[in-house]
Write a protein that holds these residues in place. Structure first.
Motif, PDB file in Angstrom:
ATOM      1  N   SER A 153       1.619  -6.038  12.114  1.00 25.23           N
ATOM      2  CA  SER A 153       0.907  -6.299  11.130  1.00 25.23           C
ATOM      3  C   SER A 153       0.215  -5.257  10.569  1.00 25.23           C
ATOM      4  O   SER A 153       0.271  -3.950  11.016  1.00 25.23           O
ATOM      5  CB  SER A 153      -0.517  -7.088  11.850  1.00 25.23           C
ATOM      6  OG  SER A 153      -1.142  -6.173  12.849  1.00 25.23           O
ATOM      7  N   VAL A 154      -0.371  -5.379   9.222  1.00 25.11           N
ATOM      8  CA  VAL A 154      -0.754  -4.157   8.462  1.00 25.11           C
ATOM      9  C   VAL A 154      -2.060  -3.647   9.082  1.00 25.11           C
ATOM     10  O   VAL A 154      -2.643  -4.044  10.154  1.00 25.11           O
ATOM     11  CB  VAL A 154      -1.157  -4.401   7.071  1.00 25.11           C
ATOM     12  CG1 VAL A 154       0.365  -5.089   6.368  1.00 25.11           C
ATOM     13  CG2 VAL A 154      -2.080  -5.644   7.035  1.00 25.11           C
ATOM     14  N   SER A 155      -2.275  -2.307   8.706  1.00 22.43           N
ATOM     15  CA  SER A 155      -3.381  -1.441   9.273  1.00 22.43           C
ATOM     16  C   SER A 155      -4.807  -2.163   8.821  1.00 22.43           C
ATOM     17  O   SER A 155      -4.817  -2.949   7.907  1.00 22.43           O
ATOM     18  CB  SER A 155      -3.397   0.017   8.786  1.00 22.43           C
ATOM     19  OG  SER A 155      -3.559   0.190   7.316  1.00 22.43           O
ATOM     20  N   GLU A 156      -5.788  -1.708   9.478  1.00 21.17           N
ATOM     21  CA  GLU A 156      -7.101  -2.260   9.237  1.00 21.17           C
ATOM     22  C   GLU A 156      -7.889  -1.484   8.331  1.00 21.17           C
ATOM     23  O   GLU A 156      -9.068  -1.821   8.042  1.00 21.17           O
ATOM     24  CB  GLU A 156      -7.810  -2.226  10.476  1.00 21.17           C
ATOM     25  CG  GLU A 156      -7.421  -3.179  11.299  1.00 21.17           C
ATOM     26  CD  GLU A 156      -7.464  -4.816  10.995  1.00 21.17           C
ATOM     27  OE1 GLU A 156      -8.387  -5.009  10.514  1.00 21.17           O
ATOM     28  OE2 GLU A 156      -6.501  -5.461  11.256  1.00 21.17           O
ATOM     29  N   GLU A 157      -7.534  -0.298   7.716  1.00 21.40           N
ATOM     30  CA  GLU A 157      -8.258   0.493   6.952  1.00 21.40           C
ATOM     31  C   GLU A 157      -9.027  -0.521   5.619  1.00 21.40           C
ATOM     32  O   GLU A 157      -7.949  -1.050   5.038  1.00 21.40           O
ATOM     33  CB  GLU A 157      -7.570   1.715   6.458  1.00 21.40           C
ATOM     34  CG  GLU A 157      -7.258   2.828   7.486  1.00 21.40           C
ATOM     35  CD  GLU A 157      -5.860   2.515   7.945  1.00 21.40           C
ATOM     36  OE1 GLU A 157      -5.880   2.734   9.166  1.00 21.40           O
ATOM     37  OE2 GLU A 157      -5.233   1.990   7.330  1.00 21.40           O
ATOM     38  N   TYR A 205       6.766   1.203   6.865  1.00 18.60           N
ATOM     39  CA  TYR A 205       5.651   1.609   7.618  1.00 18.60           C
ATOM     40  C   TYR A 205       4.278   1.101   7.104  1.00 18.60           C
ATOM     41  O   TYR A 205       3.549   1.039   7.919  1.00 18.60           O
ATOM     42  CB  TYR A 205       5.690   3.259   7.141  1.00 18.60           C
ATOM     43  CG  TYR A 205       6.485   4.100   8.016  1.00 18.60           C
ATOM     44  CD1 TYR A 205       7.665   3.597   8.668  1.00 18.60           C
ATOM     45  CD2 TYR A 205       6.089   5.368   8.422  1.00 18.60           C
ATOM     46  CE1 TYR A 205       8.678   4.210   9.490  1.00 18.60           C
ATOM     47  CE2 TYR A 205       7.226   6.194   9.315  1.00 18.60           C
ATOM     48  CZ  TYR A 205       8.338   5.634   9.700  1.00 18.60           C
ATOM     49  OH  TYR A 205       9.077   6.192  10.542  1.00 18.60           O
ATOM     50  N   VAL A 206       4.043   0.583   5.909  1.00 24.15           N
ATOM     51  CA  VAL A 206       2.945  -0.196   5.484  1.00 24.15           C
ATOM     52  C   VAL A 206       3.005  -1.454   6.189  1.00 24.15           C
ATOM     53  O   VAL A 206       1.855  -1.659   6.833  1.00 24.15           O
ATOM     54  CB  VAL A 206       2.884  -0.439   3.827  1.00 24.15           C
ATOM     55  CG1 VAL A 206       1.867  -1.499   3.708  1.00 24.15           C
ATOM     56  CG2 VAL A 206       2.709   0.928   2.989  1.00 24.15           C
ATOM     57  N   ALA A 207       3.928  -2.100   6.451  1.00 24.22           N
ATOM     58  CA  ALA A 207       4.172  -3.390   7.197  1.00 24.22           C
ATOM     59  C   ALA A 207       3.911  -2.981   8.540  1.00 24.22           C
ATOM     60  O   ALA A 207       2.964  -3.909   9.160  1.00 24.22           O
ATOM     61  CB  ALA A 207       5.581  -3.950   6.992  1.00 24.22           C
ATOM     62  N   ALA A 208       4.051  -1.874   9.136  1.00 26.68           N
ATOM     63  CA  ALA A 208       4.015  -1.592  10.706  1.00 26.68           C
ATOM     64  C   ALA A 208       2.614  -1.069  10.829  1.00 26.68           C
ATOM     65  O   ALA A 208       2.153  -0.993  12.039  1.00 26.68           O
ATOM     66  CB  ALA A 208       4.909  -0.442  10.938  1.00 26.68           C
ATOM     67  N   GLY A 209       1.728  -0.908   9.750  1.00 24.81           N
ATOM     68  CA  GLY A 209       0.333  -0.460   9.983  1.00 24.81           C
ATOM     69  C   GLY A 209       0.265   1.237   9.975  1.00 24.81           C
ATOM     70  O   GLY A 209      -0.729   1.561  10.388  1.00 24.81           O
ATOM     71  N   ARG A 210       1.280   1.903   9.689  1.00 25.03           N
ATOM     72  CA  ARG A 210       1.420   3.425  10.040  1.00 25.03           C
ATOM     73  C   ARG A 210       0.965   3.713   8.766  1.00 25.03           C
ATOM     74  O   ARG A 210       0.597   5.177   8.728  1.00 25.03           O
ATOM     75  CB  ARG A 210       3.035   3.649  10.303  1.00 25.03           C
ATOM     76  CG  ARG A 210       3.398   3.288  11.453  1.00 25.03           C
ATOM     77  CD  ARG A 210       4.822   3.500  11.749  1.00 25.03           C
ATOM     78  NE  ARG A 210       5.595   2.730  12.884  1.00 25.03           N
ATOM     79  CZ  ARG A 210       6.837   2.839  13.302  1.00 25.03           C
ATOM     80  NH1 ARG A 210       7.662   3.736  12.399  1.00 25.03           N
ATOM     81  NH2 ARG A 210       7.265   2.006  14.262  1.00 25.03           N
ATOM     82  N   LEU A 211       1.031   3.303   7.633  1.00 24.66           N
ATOM     83  CA  LEU A 211       0.684   3.599   6.393  1.00 24.66           C
ATOM     84  C   LEU A 211      -0.355   2.624   5.881  1.00 24.66           C
ATOM     85  O   LEU A 211       0.115   1.446   6.053  1.00 24.66           O
ATOM     86  CB  LEU A 211       1.630   3.926   5.293  1.00 24.66           C
ATOM     87  CG  LEU A 211       2.531   5.182   5.416  1.00 24.66           C
ATOM     88  CD1 LEU A 211       3.673   4.939   4.587  1.00 24.66           C
ATOM     89  CD2 LEU A 211       1.837   6.735   5.107  1.00 24.66           C
ATOM     90  N   LYS A 232       4.735  -8.449   2.897  1.00 28.48           N
ATOM     91  CA  LYS A 232       3.979  -9.717   2.895  1.00 28.48           C
ATOM     92  C   LYS A 232       3.773 -10.571   4.392  1.00 28.48           C
ATOM     93  O   LYS A 232       2.719 -11.047   4.531  1.00 28.48           O
ATOM     94  CB  LYS A 232       4.720 -10.726   1.741  1.00 28.48           C
ATOM     95  CG  LYS A 232       4.490 -10.295   0.365  1.00 28.48           C
ATOM     96  CD  LYS A 232       5.574 -11.102  -0.501  1.00 28.48           C
ATOM     97  CE  LYS A 232       5.584 -10.744  -2.045  1.00 28.48           C
ATOM     98  NZ  LYS A 232       6.604 -11.365  -2.496  1.00 28.48           N
ATOM     99  N   GLU A 233       5.058 -10.295   5.089  1.00 30.03           N
ATOM    100  CA  GLU A 233       4.870 -11.269   6.388  1.00 30.03           C
ATOM    101  C   GLU A 233       4.119 -10.505   7.258  1.00 30.03           C
ATOM    102  O   GLU A 233       4.098 -11.037   8.333  1.00 30.03           O
ATOM    103  CB  GLU A 233       6.361 -11.486   6.829  1.00 30.03           C
ATOM    104  CG  GLU A 233       7.376 -12.323   5.921  1.00 30.03           C
ATOM    105  CD  GLU A 233       6.855 -13.776   5.912  1.00 30.03           C
ATOM    106  OE1 GLU A 233       6.042 -14.117   7.028  1.00 30.03           O
ATOM    107  OE2 GLU A 233       7.019 -14.622   5.188  1.00 30.03           O
ATOM    108  N   SER A 234       3.873  -9.070   7.065  1.00 37.03           N
ATOM    109  CA  SER A 234       2.923  -8.565   8.004  1.00 37.03           C
ATOM    110  C   SER A 234       1.405  -8.732   7.432  1.00 37.03           C
ATOM    111  O   SER A 234       0.506  -8.003   8.037  1.00 37.03           O
ATOM    112  CB  SER A 234       3.338  -7.038   8.060  1.00 37.03           C
ATOM    113  OG  SER A 234       4.555  -6.905   8.369  1.00 37.03           O
TER     114      SER A 234
END
Length: 275
Positions: A153-157, A205-211, A232-234
């Motif tokens: 899932s994407v990051s929370e920022e 990395y955007v998808a994984a929440g790292r960016l 999209k799926e994240s």
């Protein structure tokens, strides 16, 4: 499922096999040629990896079409034409055998294999594989996105100020100029900027929440198709730089966790207006 093999299983198999082969060639390339500009390299490894992927797909799905980077003449016009010629195909595989060739050539361990499958123009499977870290990012339309078998899932920022944003430096002088303007506008607004040199991995990395986000000018379908579905799926958002929805023809891309997308697009638009 067709012929006992799911689309996703074939994409994973192709990416893993090609990635493992590419890894064995790191630091051993023997011939280089320029693709489109002095920054844009192609190696025999790109060509070999694409051939391997094409063969594996064709064995399973002989009636599908394949759009691969190495099968297209260099430059944006040829890329656009190649996509136009194929985008109405029922099943179109979109392949970048080595996304980050310049990194690969220098032995900088940030490159990936990107494989997407589009059905009637919509991406339904996306796989990005990083052979150096043995990280496989996989998405299937409507079924989520995964890395190491764990749901991504994407990051929370929620604001640019908190965000870690990536970009890439385009080969063409005009796109490079636009990107530098965007960089000057975005850099003071965010926590920091990264530029790893593989658009597909940046999107993974955007998808994984790292960016928190990523933008770049002058990309091709094979750079971003798989990553677009991963994001999209994240739970993230992928648009063009103007904020219009992503489609296979998008070349100037902006992707984010969605929470800071509006302000991200706003800054990118402002910088483009000053050009």
């Amino acid at each position: 499922m067709i012929g006992g093999k799911s689309f996703t299983a074939v994409a994973i198999n192709c990416a893993a096999k090609a990635g493992e082969w590419i890894k064995t060639k790191l630091g051993k390339h023997t011939s280089l040629s320029l693709k489109y500009s002095a920054q844009d390299l192609v190696t025999e490894v790109d060509k070999g990896a694409e051939k391997m992927i094409r063969n594996l797909i064709m064995i399973q799905f002989p009636h599908h079409s394949i759009l691969g980077e190495e099968g297209v003449e260099p430059g944006p016009e040829a890329s656009t034409q190649a996509l136009q010629d194929m985008q109405d195909e029922e099943y179109l595989w979109i392949v970048d055998p080595v996304d980050g060739t310049t990194n690969f050539v220098h032995g900088f361990p940030f490159f990936s294999v990107s494989i997407a499958l589009a059905h009637k123009g919509e991406v339904i499977v996306g796989v990005v594989y990083d052979p150096m870290r043995d990280e496989l990012f996989v998405a299937e339309k409507g079924k989520g996105a995964y890395v190491h078998g764990q749901r991504m899932s994407v990051s929370e920022e929620g604001t640019l100020h908190e965000g870690l944003i990536a970009t890439g430096f385009p080969a063409s002088p005009e796109n490079a100029r636009l990107n530098m303007q965007s960089l000057q506008a975005i850099a003071p607004q965010v926590r920091n900027i990264r530029s790893g040199g593989s658009a597909a991995l940046h999107m993974a990395y955007v998808a994984a929440g790292r960016l928190s986000g990523f933008w770049e000018y002058g990309l091709n379908a094979w750079d971003i198709a798989a990553g677009s579905l991963l994001i999209k799926e994240s739970g993230g958002i992928v648009t063009d730089i103007a904020g219009e929805p992503y489609h296979l023809g998008v070349r100037h891309v902006a992707a984010s966790n969605g929470k800071l997308h509006d302000s991200f697009i706003s800054e990118l638009k402002k910088s483009a207006a000053h050009s």
